[in-house]
Scaffold this active site. Sequence first.
Site, short mmCIF file in Angstrom:
data_model
loop_
_atom_site.label_atom_id
_atom_site.label_comp_id
_atom_site.label_asym_id
_atom_site.label_seq_id
_atom_site.Cartn_x
_atom_site.Cartn_y
_atom_site.Cartn_z
N GLU A 250 0.82 -1.22 0.00
CA GLU A 250 0.00 0.00 0.00
C GLU A 250 0.85 1.27 0.00
OE1 GLU A 250 -0.37 -2.68 1.82
OE2 GLU A 250 -2.46 -3.17 2.22
N LYS B 171 -0.37 -11.52 23.55
CA LYS B 171 -0.89 -10.78 24.69
C LYS B 171 -1.00 -11.72 25.88
CE LYS B 171 -3.93 -7.01 25.73
NZ LYS B 171 -5.17 -6.29 25.45
N TRP C 261 1.76 -6.91 26.33
CA TRP C 261 2.22 -7.33 25.01
C TRP C 261 3.64 -7.88 25.07
CZ3 TRP C 261 -1.77 -7.61 22.10
CH2 TRP C 261 -2.77 -6.65 22.15
P1 ADP Z 1 1.91 -9.11 2.27
O1 ADP Z 1 3.23 -9.76 2.57
O2 ADP Z 1 0.90 -9.29 3.36
O3 ADP Z 1 1.40 -9.27 0.90
P2 ADP Z 1 3.36 -6.69 2.04
O4 ADP Z 1 4.36 -7.37 1.19
O5 ADP Z 1 2.82 -5.40 1.60
O6 ADP Z 1 2.14 -7.57 2.31
O7 ADP Z 1 3.97 -6.61 3.48
C1 ADP Z 1 3.89 -5.50 4.33
C2 ADP Z 1 4.19 -5.89 5.75
O8 ADP Z 1 5.42 -6.59 5.84
C3 ADP Z 1 4.39 -4.71 6.67
O9 ADP Z 1 3.17 -4.17 7.10
C4 ADP Z 1 5.19 -5.33 7.80
O10 ADP Z 1 4.36 -6.02 8.71
C5 ADP Z 1 6.03 -6.35 7.09
N1 ADP Z 1 7.39 -5.81 6.90
C6 ADP Z 1 7.90 -5.24 5.80
N2 ADP Z 1 9.19 -4.90 5.99
C7 ADP Z 1 9.50 -5.25 7.25
C8 ADP Z 1 10.68 -5.15 8.07
N3 ADP Z 1 11.81 -4.64 7.62
N4 ADP Z 1 10.61 -5.62 9.33
C9 ADP Z 1 9.48 -6.16 9.82
N5 ADP Z 1 8.35 -6.30 9.10
C10 ADP Z 1 8.35 -5.84 7.85
#
Ligand code: ADP
Length: 539
Positions: free
Chosen positions: A324, A435, A440
């Site tokens: 997004e 939780k 948390w």
């Molecule tokens: P999906 O994998 O659900 O299709 P995205 O590829 O858009 O969606 O992933 C976004 C999510 O990935 C973020 O909201 C976050 O939770 C996680 N994310 C992305 N980069 C990092 C990072 N460097 N460290 C931790 N989490 C991450």
Amino acid sequence: MMNRPLMIADILEYAALIHPKGEIVSARVEGDLHRQSYVETAARTRRLANALTALGVRDGDRVGTLAWNGYRHVELYYAVSGMGAVCHTINPRLSAEQLAYIVNHAEDRLLFLDLTFVPMVEALRGQLPADLRYVIMTDRAHMPENTLDALCYEEILDQRTDSYSWPELEEDTASGLCYTSGTTGNPKGTLYTHRSTVLHAMAVALSLAAALKPGSKILPVVPLFHVNAWGLPYAAPLSGATLVMPGPHLDGASLFDLMEGERVFSAWGVPTVWMGLLAEVKARGRLPEGFGDVVIGGSAAPRAMIEAFEERGVNVCHAWGMTEMSPVGTQGNLPAHLAAAPPDEKMRLKAKQGRKLFGVDLKIVDDAGEELPQDGKHAGILYVRGNTVTSGYFRNPEADRAVFDEKGWFATGDIATIDPDGFLTLTDRSKDLIKSGGEWISSIDLENVAMACPNVANCAVIAVPHPKWDERPLLIVVPETGKTPDFDVIKDRMGAHFAKWQLPDAMEVVEALPLTATGKVSKLTLRQRFADYKLPDTA
Ligand code: ADP
């Protein structure tokens, strides 16, 4: 001042003129290595725009792609968007049901697919729109027998000239579409515009200029079929860097050989991929020649992984973002004033999720929606705003209601702290939080320590139900081959960083962790698998 529209086609035409020696090198599905300059890429892209016009593609039409990282996929990115249609990248690792949902929801008119995916699409055809037309991304010699009545990519190009004038589009014209993997509910589409894409490309090129510069070789392992390969198909040509595309070969040995052969300087991808490469580096006792920089994102880069690269002289940039957000939101190269920080402090900062790109606003709020201070201590729900952030899902008002606050900020679904100097630290995805007794526990923090323990190859911490505390953490470990991790040792190490009540109650050893369609550890699958798990004190 003049107000000229920002347009995607301008990036490639600029690259062809200003960086004519920049290239796209592709490990093809056909098995060979292919190279072409940005000049040739721009010419072929114009041919493709002519071919798409002849096939009846009109303004705003969605054109689907199911393909690996390669030059033809980049050509589609530019031709489809440049002519005013929408390049809809589809993640082939999704389930058949999700794939069918996405193609139907997007109402794709044409579907371009790599050879690899012909059998999969043939099996799916009954669930796809009856009038969908197919183009297989190969030449006549490699065209397979198929039941799709498919056209051949090189043939439709051969029939056209490379003279084409890109239309002047309004910059808010839709250019691309990508669905999130939708771990819950149906996948949701993010519709990018020319403006958001060009601004994102400029922000990425500027913020990651240490890697993105003329002559630099960049390996996007992050796929073109999801999250726009972190903007590299735009940012690399813009900056004159060469793209080295791995095609379908993403194992450690293949990546090592490709990187060494092409002298790749900077490689971009999710932690899972770098585990494979690091294993290969350890096995060969050296790095691929020329390798000096890695961008890790998509899920948290474990500190042990960051150290493994840095101690071999590879700079780690830990980045965060999401579909997004076009998708890059932050990057973790340390600012100049921290370059001389003690090594331990540097590693601590690199394990954080980096600092925001220009144009991205971040805020954290509590459960009541009250904004929290960015003091590095308060953890809250992370919201974002900016020109490269979605303003609403594609044809999905119901999903929108859940993610925008009254001021129009977008809820990322991540829980984070933000330091006074801008470093973002993710503690969890809200749906992965543990939780316990109303408090948390951060699974990412626990995983970071466990990953650095002896005999641990990979791990995940998840919540399992507990009658008294609601939830308690369970550590799930993949051991290094032939080794046995010791839970007491791991707990001991964790004890140095966490309160006793935050430590996992038990450890389970598994052969491998399940992955999502985007190559991240699927905690949802793990929670389902361990839903009836009996912790030692409840058994
Ligand atoms: P999906 O994998 O659900 O299709 P995205 O590829 O858009 O969606 O992933 C976004 C999510 O990935 C973020 O909201 C976050 O939770 C996680 N994310 C992305 N980069 C990092 C990072 N460097 N460290 C931790 N989490 C991450």
